[in-house]
Design a protein around this motif. Sequence first.
Motif, PDB file in Angstrom:
ATOM      1  N   THR A   1     -14.866   4.453  20.242  1.00 45.55           N
ATOM      2  CA  THR A   1     -14.149   5.359  19.355  1.00 45.55           C
ATOM      3  C   THR A   1     -13.811   4.615  18.075  1.00 45.55           C
ATOM      4  OG1 THR A   1     -12.330   6.965  19.248  1.00 45.55           O
ATOM      5  CG2 THR A   1     -11.848   4.844  20.296  1.00 45.55           C
ATOM      6  N   THR A   2     -13.042   5.226  17.190  1.00 42.02           N
ATOM      7  CA  THR A   2     -12.691   4.581  15.932  1.00 42.02           C
ATOM      8  C   THR A   2     -11.264   4.059  15.989  1.00 42.02           C
ATOM      9  OG1 THR A   2     -11.742   6.512  14.813  1.00 42.02           O
ATOM     10  CG2 THR A   2     -14.147   6.300  14.777  1.00 42.02           C
ATOM     11  N   GLU A   3     -10.935   3.168  15.084  1.00 44.84           N
ATOM     12  CA  GLU A   3      -9.567   2.658  15.014  1.00 44.84           C
ATOM     13  C   GLU A   3      -8.587   3.798  14.747  1.00 44.84           C
ATOM     14  OE1 GLU A   3      -7.015  -0.335  15.635  1.00 44.84           O
ATOM     15  OE2 GLU A   3      -9.142  -0.810  15.376  1.00 44.84           O
ATOM     16  N   LYS A   4      -9.005   4.733  13.912  1.00 47.07           N
ATOM     17  CA  LYS A   4      -8.161   5.880  13.565  1.00 47.07           C
ATOM     18  C   LYS A   4      -7.843   6.722  14.797  1.00 47.07           C
ATOM     19  CE  LYS A   4      -8.328   9.944  10.511  1.00 47.07           C
ATOM     20  NZ  LYS A   4      -9.099  10.582   9.418  1.00 47.07           N
TER      21      LYS A   4
ATOM     22  N   VAL B   1       0.848  -1.193   0.000  1.00 49.94           N
ATOM     23  CA  VAL B   1       0.000   0.000   0.000  1.00 49.94           C
ATOM     24  C   VAL B   1       0.880   1.238   0.000  1.00 49.94           C
ATOM     25  CG1 VAL B   1      -1.781   1.292   1.237  1.00 49.94           C
ATOM     26  CG2 VAL B   1      -1.837  -1.211   1.233  1.00 49.94           C
ATOM     27  N   LEU B   2       0.594   2.152  -0.907  1.00 47.16           N
ATOM     28  CA  LEU B   2       1.295   3.434  -0.964  1.00 47.16           C
ATOM     29  C   LEU B   2       0.334   4.520  -0.542  1.00 47.16           C
ATOM     30  CD1 LEU B   2       3.004   3.021  -4.467  1.00 47.16           C
ATOM     31  CD2 LEU B   2       3.922   2.373  -2.228  1.00 47.16           C
ATOM     32  N   MET B   3       0.672   5.237   0.507  1.00 48.07           N
ATOM     33  CA  MET B   3      -0.207   6.298   0.983  1.00 48.07           C
ATOM     34  C   MET B   3       0.586   7.582   1.186  1.00 48.07           C
ATOM     35  SD  MET B   3      -1.039   4.824   4.781  1.00 48.07           S
ATOM     36  CE  MET B   3      -2.386   5.988   4.984  1.00 48.07           C
ATOM     37  N   ARG B   4      -0.136   8.676   1.209  1.00 51.30           N
ATOM     38  CA  ARG B   4       0.504   9.979   1.348  1.00 51.30           C
ATOM     39  C   ARG B   4       1.105  10.157   2.735  1.00 51.30           C
ATOM     40  NH1 ARG B   4      -0.727  15.149   3.124  1.00 51.30           N
ATOM     41  NH2 ARG B   4       0.074  16.862   1.845  1.00 51.30           N
ATOM     42  N   GLY B   5       0.407   9.616   3.726  1.00 47.29           N
ATOM     43  CA  GLY B   5       0.910   9.743   5.088  1.00 47.29           C
ATOM     44  C   GLY B   5       0.473  11.008   5.763  1.00 47.29           C
ATOM     45  N   TYR B   6      -0.686  11.563   5.348  1.00 52.09           N
ATOM     46  CA  TYR B   6      -1.210  12.754   6.015  1.00 52.09           C
ATOM     47  C   TYR B   6      -1.827  12.326   7.329  1.00 52.09           C
ATOM     48  CZ  TYR B   6      -4.075  16.807   7.112  1.00 52.09           C
ATOM     49  OH  TYR B   6      -4.644  17.876   7.750  1.00 52.09           O
ATOM     50  N   GLY B   7      -1.087  12.551   8.416  1.00 55.75           N
ATOM     51  CA  GLY B   7      -1.575  12.112   9.718  1.00 55.75           C
ATOM     52  C   GLY B   7      -1.121  10.687   9.981  1.00 55.75           C
ATOM     53  N   ASP B   8      -0.297  10.505  11.011  1.00 62.37           N
ATOM     54  CA  ASP B   8       0.194   9.175  11.342  1.00 62.37           C
ATOM     55  C   ASP B   8      -0.933   8.231  11.709  1.00 62.37           C
ATOM     56  OD1 ASP B   8       2.787   9.928  10.902  1.00 62.37           O
ATOM     57  OD2 ASP B   8       3.214  10.368  13.011  1.00 62.37           O
ATOM     58  N   ASP B   9      -2.089   8.782  12.087  1.00 60.63           N
ATOM     59  CA  ASP B   9      -3.201   7.937  12.513  1.00 60.63           C
ATOM     60  C   ASP B   9      -3.633   6.995  11.401  1.00 60.63           C
ATOM     61  OD1 ASP B   9      -4.167  10.021  10.961  1.00 60.63           O
ATOM     62  OD2 ASP B   9      -5.663  10.697  12.411  1.00 60.63           O
ATOM     63  N   GLU B  10      -3.740   7.492  10.164  1.00 63.30           N
ATOM     64  CA  GLU B  10      -4.191   6.647   9.059  1.00 63.30           C
ATOM     65  C   GLU B  10      -3.168   5.570   8.738  1.00 63.30           C
ATOM     66  OE1 GLU B  10      -5.131   9.310   5.876  1.00 63.30           O
ATOM     67  OE2 GLU B  10      -7.151   9.699   6.650  1.00 63.30           O
TER      68      GLU B  10
ATOM     69  N   GLU C   1      -3.343   3.028  11.565  1.00 62.99           N
ATOM     70  CA  GLU C   1      -4.601   2.285  11.483  1.00 62.99           C
ATOM     71  C   GLU C   1      -4.504   1.196  10.424  1.00 62.99           C
ATOM     72  OE1 GLU C   1      -9.286   3.016  10.208  1.00 62.99           O
ATOM     73  OE2 GLU C   1      -7.840   4.655  10.091  1.00 62.99           O
ATOM     74  N   LEU C   2      -3.972   1.561   9.271  1.00 67.13           N
ATOM     75  CA  LEU C   2      -3.861   0.602   8.178  1.00 67.13           C
ATOM     76  C   LEU C   2      -2.903  -0.523   8.529  1.00 67.13           C
ATOM     77  CD1 LEU C   2      -5.075   0.244   5.396  1.00 67.13           C
ATOM     78  CD2 LEU C   2      -3.228   1.615   4.448  1.00 67.13           C
ATOM     79  N   GLN C   3      -1.755  -0.175   9.114  1.00 71.32           N
ATOM     80  CA  GLN C   3      -0.784  -1.197   9.497  1.00 71.32           C
ATOM     81  C   GLN C   3      -1.364  -2.149  10.530  1.00 71.32           C
ATOM     82  OE1 GLN C   3       2.365   1.484  10.672  1.00 71.32           O
ATOM     83  NE2 GLN C   3       3.522   1.139   8.787  1.00 71.32           N
ATOM     84  N   ASP C   4      -2.033  -1.606  11.527  1.00 73.08           N
ATOM     85  CA  ASP C   4      -2.612  -2.441  12.578  1.00 73.08           C
ATOM     86  C   ASP C   4      -3.659  -3.390  12.015  1.00 73.08           C
ATOM     87  OD1 ASP C   4      -1.028  -1.181  14.384  1.00 73.08           O
ATOM     88  OD2 ASP C   4      -2.635  -0.246  15.530  1.00 73.08           O
ATOM     89  N   THR C   5      -4.531  -2.866  11.159  1.00 75.43           N
ATOM     90  CA  THR C   5      -5.626  -3.679  10.636  1.00 75.43           C
ATOM     91  C   THR C   5      -5.105  -4.775   9.708  1.00 75.43           C
ATOM     92  OG1 THR C   5      -7.096  -1.769  10.761  1.00 75.43           O
ATOM     93  CG2 THR C   5      -7.837  -3.622   9.431  1.00 75.43           C
ATOM     94  N   LEU C   6      -4.164  -4.436   8.828  1.00 71.42           N
ATOM     95  CA  LEU C   6      -3.606  -5.451   7.932  1.00 71.42           C
ATOM     96  C   LEU C   6      -2.832  -6.502   8.724  1.00 71.42           C
ATOM     97  CD1 LEU C   6      -2.441  -3.208   4.948  1.00 71.42           C
ATOM     98  CD2 LEU C   6      -4.429  -4.721   5.033  1.00 71.42           C
ATOM     99  N   GLY C   7      -2.152  -6.074   9.784  1.00 71.95           N
ATOM    100  CA  GLY C   7      -1.455  -7.026  10.636  1.00 71.95           C
ATOM    101  C   GLY C   7      -2.416  -7.970  11.330  1.00 71.95           C
ATOM    102  N   ALA C   8      -3.548  -7.421  11.784  1.00 76.37           N
ATOM    103  CA  ALA C   8      -4.552  -8.242  12.458  1.00 76.37           C
ATOM    104  C   ALA C   8      -5.164  -9.258  11.497  1.00 76.37           C
ATOM    105  CB  ALA C   8      -5.641  -7.350  13.050  1.00 76.37           C
ATOM    106  N   ILE C   9      -5.360  -8.842  10.240  1.00 79.83           N
ATOM    107  CA  ILE C   9      -5.913  -9.756   9.239  1.00 79.83           C
ATOM    108  C   ILE C   9      -4.953 -10.925   9.006  1.00 79.83           C
ATOM    109  CG2 ILE C   9      -6.469  -9.987   6.778  1.00 79.83           C
ATOM    110  CD1 ILE C   9      -7.615  -7.149   6.908  1.00 79.83           C
ATOM    111  N   ALA C  10      -3.659 -10.594   8.885  1.00 76.35           N
ATOM    112  CA  ALA C  10      -2.661 -11.640   8.655  1.00 76.35           C
ATOM    113  C   ALA C  10      -2.612 -12.619   9.828  1.00 76.35           C
ATOM    114  CB  ALA C  10      -1.288 -11.007   8.430  1.00 76.35           C
ATOM    115  N   THR C  11      -2.679 -12.081  11.046  1.00 73.57           N
ATOM    116  CA  THR C  11      -2.651 -12.931  12.244  1.00 73.57           C
ATOM    117  C   THR C  11      -3.872 -13.833  12.314  1.00 73.57           C
ATOM    118  OG1 THR C  11      -1.395 -11.251  13.459  1.00 73.57           O
ATOM    119  CG2 THR C  11      -2.550 -12.925  14.759  1.00 73.57           C
ATOM    120  N   ALA C  12      -5.038 -13.244  12.030  1.00 71.23           N
ATOM    121  CA  ALA C  12      -6.282 -14.015  12.083  1.00 71.23           C
ATOM    122  C   ALA C  12      -6.294 -15.141  11.056  1.00 71.23           C
ATOM    123  CB  ALA C  12      -7.474 -13.088  11.855  1.00 71.23           C
TER     124      ALA C  12
END
Length: 375
Positions: free
Chosen positions: A321-324, A91-100, A103-114
Amino acid sequence: MDTPRLHAILSGRDRSVAGRLARPGLTAAAAGYGAAVQLRNVAFNRGLKRVTPLGRPTVSVGNITAGGTGKTPMVIEFVRRLLASGHRPAVLMRGYGDDETMELQDTLGAIATANGDNKPTTLVIADPDRVRGAKSAIVRDPAVDCFVLDDGFQHRRAGRDRDVVLVDATNPFGYGYLLPRGLLREPVQNLRRADGVIVTRADQVDDGERAVLDERIRRLTGKPAVAHAAHRWTSLRDADDVPWPVERLQSLKVLGVCGIGNPASFAGRLAEHASSLATSATSREAYPGVMALGDHHAYRHDELTDMLREAELRGAEAVVTTEKDWVKWRSLVAGHGLPMPVLRPVLAMQFLDGDAAVDTLLTEMFEPQAVSHRG
């Protein structure tokens, strides 16, 4: 200025003196912004600015408005489908705000683990220069065979083989004005650059509104929307990443907190799933039971402490709250006891129709005759 107030001004709902004075100035600023956007697009359309291939088949997920249209869940869905097809996306992202990014890294990591995957977690490269980011991804993992370009519709320098644009059914065209008077990043006519339009939050409008939107998309692009999608809360996760069934919200009084581009959608989903919201008679919340802050809000420890104290005073049994937002909360609450559970929904993208068409879009980007590397 918080997001609900800004939307009230842009939509014209805010009839205060301040709101009425703000709109003419914003309209003038939008004219200048529009001229700059037009010049830049003409330069790309005429080849005066160069489009650079990224070295791997690429699909862009973007939008034509600022704010939350559901790009992150759609990027995750595209990655999931590509992985299931045996590909190795990054995934290539702009990186506006470390939150996004987090969030993406955490969620993709969780998918791989699951899934019990033995492969490395999908690379997420945050770099405003997507061409440089693509080179970095290939150096870090030469096995990467495709890219998902997050928020790439306006980043025309980065070549792509398929261009997908998301249109939020609840506010499809940003109040009809360019930034900063409205939320449009560029004129709606530019949707014709897209290979496909996906309507998100399509379940949150009635059939009549959806039909009107579909017809406008068809007129603008010359073809119907590829698919209609909905955001679903499939489960919840607490501060220790322990899963909770979303049905638990039916037995809890909760307070919502978010700092995202589309707080109305979060508030609507929370009201749908929670039986009791911790409202306050003394506050002027745009969405009862939800503290809606500005997009990418930078939380402070004392501010978060005050919010949790406010939740207790309202009799809340949990905060949602949200993942973000949580990726920023996590470091602030580390080592401190939480007075109540802090939950965030696990989002999934559900296609109401067009599921096969989405797979076709992703498959087509690997076909040599379809590759154009256009911006």
